[in-house]
Design an enzyme around this catalytic site. Structure first.
Site, PDB file in Angstrom:
ATOM      1  N   HIS A 156      17.047 -36.763  11.852  1.00 56.71           N
ATOM      2  CA  HIS A 156      17.362 -37.887  10.939  1.00 56.71           C
ATOM      3  C   HIS A 156      16.118 -38.344  10.178  1.00 56.71           C
ATOM      4  O   HIS A 156      16.023 -39.511   9.797  1.00 56.71           O
ATOM      5  CB  HIS A 156      17.963 -39.076  11.690  1.00 56.71           C
ATOM      6  CG  HIS A 156      19.050 -38.701  12.648  1.00 56.71           C
ATOM      7  ND1 HIS A 156      20.372 -38.605  12.279  1.00 56.71           N
ATOM      8  CD2 HIS A 156      19.006 -38.343  13.967  1.00 56.71           C
ATOM      9  CE1 HIS A 156      21.096 -38.236  13.327  1.00 56.71           C
ATOM     10  NE2 HIS A 156      20.290 -38.060  14.363  1.00 56.71           N
ATOM     11  N   SER A 277      -0.577 -34.260 -14.063  1.00 55.98           N
ATOM     12  CA  SER A 277       0.266 -35.085 -14.917  1.00 55.98           C
ATOM     13  C   SER A 277      -0.442 -35.264 -16.253  1.00 55.98           C
ATOM     14  O   SER A 277      -1.670 -35.285 -16.318  1.00 55.98           O
ATOM     15  CB  SER A 277       0.479 -36.444 -14.255  1.00 55.98           C
ATOM     16  OG  SER A 277       0.764 -37.427 -15.222  1.00 55.98           O
TER      17      SER A 277
END
Ligand code: ARG
Length: 457
Positions: A156, A277
């Site tokens: 999980h 970026s």
């Protein structure tokens, strides 16, 4: 170049219709398989006396030189041709005249194309398998370096139990080894010769199908002529195997993307496999991993295309089936490209062991082992589980971990605790004692590596 089937028609095909109908732009990649298939067919026609042996010899020799000419660039494939089969036969006839026209005896483009795709996909499958093996090899090598690198294992996405990075990597190796088995399995079923099916109803000529099968290294021949020309199960099976490969790569990429984040910082990708970026100077982005994850969509789309094309067509060949090639070729090309980019990315990434270790030391990852300790002292597991749960709650209240909780506090919850608890919950012990076959202990992972290496030999 004109159509093969001109005789019955009074007009040329309209230009737009020709472009729409033609498959040469994507089936030209099967030129070698098409020619080799024709060489085998002509050889068999000569050997059985269906055509004169001398003519068969001329045909095979000329096909061979056509193949060489295409490979050397001396002969350009005509993109106006209807398909690769038409092109090769047309070229042969131009070179040999009447003799060239005998090649297509006892054959249809329907069984010819069924043959060509099988031959092409055999080759493609081999290439993908080699790439998968190379990736498994890289995973084994990396895992070998990290049989003692402790990291948190998750369920999980919550810290669950400690494992090693080597163990985690070998989970992916296990998936990829199944992928290799699946490709083998599909390739084996595909490995039968469809030639002899003719257009749909076989032929009256006394073919020796076994001979052609042997010449082309097929294990046998298809058993029903209708099925021989209308079966594309092998494309679907392979696309499905390729889709599963992409599921596995995509899950791996998802983890790498998470591990690269500042929140995890478990690995750092090499500069050669990351991008920046245009605006944020600090960024180092895992674009390659993201792109592989994204490309899984293409391959699943290819599988869906194939299923949809095939699901509603009556027996036997229908032109719909020409749509098989772009889909299955795209699936192979995409997986190949992904593996080519992915494998060196894994090979060159650095593993930030200390961060993994630090993450494993938080989050009560050793709580199961604390419960197991009590079981060792004779307590039933359910009671041990409950006592440990209380201890965890206590630690959360006090801002402590199981390692830093005083023995007195342990004893207050259950009097079976003694000094030994601290050793029992040490991360090393929790991880390295899981010696069960398939478990994360160094011995167990080394065994997994040995088995995997044996399989890819
Ligand atoms: N280009 C066709 C295909 O890829 C070849 C088979 C054509 N057969 C036919 N009867 N039109 O399916």
């Amino acid at each position: 170049m004109g159509q093969l089937w001109k005789g019955r028609f009074k007009k040329e095909l309209a230009k737009e219709t020709n472009d729409f109908n033609s498959s040469i732009s994507f089936d030209c990649r099967m030129f070698e398989e098409d020619i080799k298939g024709s060489i085998a067919h002509a050889t068999m026609l000569g050997a059985t006396g269906i055509i004169e042996k001398s003519e068969a010899d001329k045909i095979t020799a000329e096909l061979d030189s056509i193949l060489n000419d295409i490979k050397s660039g001396a002969l350009k494939i005509d993109m106006e041709a209807e398909d690769i089969h038409t092109f090769v036969e047309g070229e042969l006839t131009q070179r040999l005249g009447q003799t060239g026209k005998r090649l297509h005896t006892a054959r249809s483009r329907n069984d010819q194309v069924a043959l060509d795709i099988r031959m092409t996909l055999k080759k493609e499958t081999k290439e993908i398998k080699e790439k998968l093996k190379a990736l498994v090899g890289v995973l084994c090598d990396k895992a070998e370096e990290h049989t003692e690198t402790i990291m948190p294992g998750y369920t999980h996405l919550q810290r669950a139990q400690p494992i090693t990075f080597g163990h985690h990597l070998m989970a992916y190796a296990a998936m990829l080894l199944r992928d290799i088995d699946r490709l083998d399995d599909a390739a084996e079923r595909m490995n039968v010769l469809p030639l002899g099916s003719g257009a749909l109803a076989g032929t009256t000529y006394p073919l020796d199908r076994q001979m052609t099968a042997e010449l082309l290294e097929f294990n046998g021949v298809t058993q029903n002529s209708l099925d021989g020309v209308s079966d594309r199960d092998f494309c679907i099976e392979l696309a499905s195997a390729l889709s599963l490969i992409m599921v596995h790569l995509s899950r791996f990429c998802e983890e790498i993307i998470m591990w690269c984040s500042w929140e995890f910082k478990f690995v750092e990708l090499d500069d050669a496999f990351s991008t920046g970026s245009s605006i944020m100077p600090q960024k180092k982005n895992p674009d390659i991993a993201e792109l592989v994850r994204g490309k899984s969509g293409r391959v699943f789309g290819d599988l869906t295309t194939l299923l949809t094309v095939m699901k509603g067509i009556p027996l036997a060949y229908n032109k719909d089936m020409q749509e098989d090639k772009e889909a299955i070729f795209d699936a192979f090309d995409t997986v190949k490209m992904c593996l080519t980019a992915f494998t060196p990315m894994i090979e060159t990434m650095s593993v930030l062991k200390d961060n993994m270790r630090a993450a494993a030391a938080k989050g009560f990852i050793n709580a199961t082992d604390c419960a197991d300790y009590l079981v060792g002292k004779g307590l039933p597991f359910r009671d041990a589980y409950k006592a440990t749960g209380e201890l965890v709650a206590l630690c959360i209240d006090k801002g402590l971990t199981l390692e830093t909780l005083e023995l007195e506090e342990y004893k207050a919850v259950c009097d079976l605790f003694d000094e030994g608890i601290y050793k029992a919950i040490s991360l090393e012990k929790c991880t390295f004692d899981r010696k069960v076959e398939g478990g994360p202990s160094p011995e167990s992972v080394k065994r997994q590596i040995e088995i995997a290496k044996e399989k890819i030999k």
